[in-house]
Enzyme design. Structure first.
Site, short mmCIF file in Angstrom:
data_model
loop_
_atom_site.label_atom_id
_atom_site.label_comp_id
_atom_site.label_asym_id
_atom_site.label_seq_id
_atom_site.Cartn_x
_atom_site.Cartn_y
_atom_site.Cartn_z
N THR A 163 70.14 27.87 30.44
CA THR A 163 70.04 28.60 31.43
C THR A 163 71.22 28.86 32.08
O THR A 163 71.14 29.64 33.54
CB THR A 163 69.66 26.34 31.90
OG1 THR A 163 68.58 26.32 31.04
CG2 THR A 163 69.26 26.70 33.21
N ASP A 198 67.61 22.56 21.52
CA ASP A 198 68.10 23.88 21.22
C ASP A 198 67.47 24.34 20.01
O ASP A 198 67.61 25.23 19.78
CB ASP A 198 69.63 23.87 21.59
CG ASP A 198 70.22 23.02 22.65
OD1 ASP A 198 69.68 23.36 23.48
OD2 ASP A 198 71.23 22.44 23.55
N ILE A 249 64.15 26.29 29.14
CA ILE A 249 65.26 27.88 29.62
C ILE A 249 66.53 27.23 28.29
O ILE A 249 67.47 26.79 28.83
CB ILE A 249 65.64 28.27 30.50
CG1 ILE A 249 63.85 28.17 31.00
CG2 ILE A 249 66.62 28.73 30.38
CD1 ILE A 249 64.56 29.03 32.64
N ASP A 250 66.33 27.57 27.50
CA ASP A 250 68.30 27.90 26.51
C ASP A 250 68.58 28.55 26.55
O ASP A 250 68.29 29.84 26.83
CB ASP A 250 67.41 27.64 25.13
CG ASP A 250 68.96 27.33 24.14
OD1 ASP A 250 69.30 26.42 24.62
OD2 ASP A 250 69.06 28.52 23.21
N GLU A 284 63.73 18.52 27.43
CA GLU A 284 65.46 18.60 28.27
C GLU A 284 65.72 17.52 29.41
O GLU A 284 65.82 17.59 29.88
CB GLU A 284 66.20 20.27 28.39
CG GLU A 284 67.28 19.97 29.06
CD GLU A 284 68.04 21.55 28.58
OE1 GLU A 284 67.54 22.87 28.50
OE2 GLU A 284 69.58 20.93 29.38
N ASP A 304 62.45 23.05 24.53
CA ASP A 304 63.76 23.39 25.81
C ASP A 304 63.06 24.14 26.51
O ASP A 304 62.90 25.68 26.25
CB ASP A 304 64.92 23.49 25.37
CG ASP A 304 66.11 24.27 26.37
OD1 ASP A 304 65.71 24.31 27.36
OD2 ASP A 304 67.37 24.39 25.32
#
Ligand code: IPD
Length: 292
Positions: free
Chosen positions: A109, A236, A106-107, A84, A104
């Site tokens: 954020t 994601d 941190i999905d 990402e 990702d």
């Protein structure tokens, strides 16, 4: 680690499955990433915006993506990588036939910034344009999902199976997201879709967890029946769409056609019947693909 997950590892070992080292590395680095996210979770964050006003990034997103990439690139130098934060810094998101790690860091954020626990590290390995291995690790919720194509998905070591899917939307708990765009047409159309679903289908309720990956993981865990969204990216849902599939559910585009990893429109559900019931209600929102 639970017995059922041990069986997955034993079966991969017995058959000399090439995906075993991939799963082990994804799990190991996801755990390290999870520890970093947990350490940073209640601290003050350095938050910046990306393209859209509500599309946030923190130093932890960047740090974690670099950690995961450095580790996997060292182990698998011939593989390709899509992340990402690298894509938002200008890297390509095109998918080739080369084995490709999709990350990702941190999905969720926005949740991370607001100390909302629905955050997850997502790592998927795509081979021949299909996800083969995935890890979704939610460090604050203490949930680790792992999945291997044809061998099943697991949460904290327990095998995931969708049980007794509800027969219609009128008995369903569903989820969607507003997403990061504040474009007026998009917000109005999403709002209209949400109202139409409530009024036409009398669903039991609609949730927004703030994480596309966790919405899908909830379907695999029998906690919601359907999730739809325009806007999520390959990082994601690459890993979590396989979790849904392996648990017995289905993921399509928002028009009901076959899901494309680059497509950025998804409906995941415990059954295709629910998707078929939903699609005629939806007003579609034109959404650029990840490879455009
Ligand atoms: C976002 C989250 C959010 C969804 C967006 C995603 P990020 O991912 O999953 O719930 O609405 O479509 O892009 O930016 O937090 O990794």
């Amino acid at each position: 680690m639970e017995q059922e997950l041990n069986e997955l590892f034993e079966s991969l070992t017995k058959t000399n499955d090439e995906r075993l080292p991939y799963l082990k590395s994804a799990l190991e680095i996801a755990q390290c990433a999870g520890n970093i996210i947990e350490d940073a979770f209640y601290k003050l964050k350095n938050v910046t915006g990306k393209g859209d006003v509500a599309d946030l990034v923190t130093e932890t997103d960047k740090l974690v993506e670099k950690l995961i990439f450095d580790y996997l690139k060292d182990l698998y130098p011939s593989h390709s990588f899509i992340g990402e934060e690298s894509v938002s810094d200008g890297a390509s998101a095109r998918l080739s036939d080369n084995p490709t790690w999709v990350v990702d860091p941190i999905d969720g954020t926005t949740n991370f910034v607001h100390m909302n626990p629905n955050v997850a590290v997502c790592i998927g390995l795509i081979i021949n344009k299909r996800t083969e291995v995935g890890v979704v690790l939610a460090p604050i919720l203490k949930e680790t999902y792992v999945v291997v194509r044809s061998l099943g998905g697991y949460c904290n070591g327990k095998r995931l199976h969708i049980k007794n899917p509800v027969p219609s939307l009128s008995q369903a708990l569903i989820a969607s997201e507003w997403g990061a765009s504040r474009d007026q047409y998009q917000i109005e159309t999403k709002g209209k879709n949400f109202m139409d679903i409530m009024l036409k289908h009398n669903v039991h309720g609609m949730r927004c967890t703030g994480s596309a990956a966790l919405n899908m993981a909830l379907i695999a865990s029998n906690a919601i029946d359907l999730y739809f969204e325009w806007g999520p990216h390959i990082w994601d849902f690459a890993a979590s769409s396989l979790l849904v599939e392996e648990a017995g559910g289905v993921t399509t585009c928002t028009d009901g056609s076959e899901m494309g990893l680059m497509g950025r429109t998804v409906i995941s559900a415990s059954s295709k019947k629910l998707i078929d019931e939903l699609v005629p209600t939806l007003t579609q929102i034109p959404t650029p693909r990840d490879d455009e």
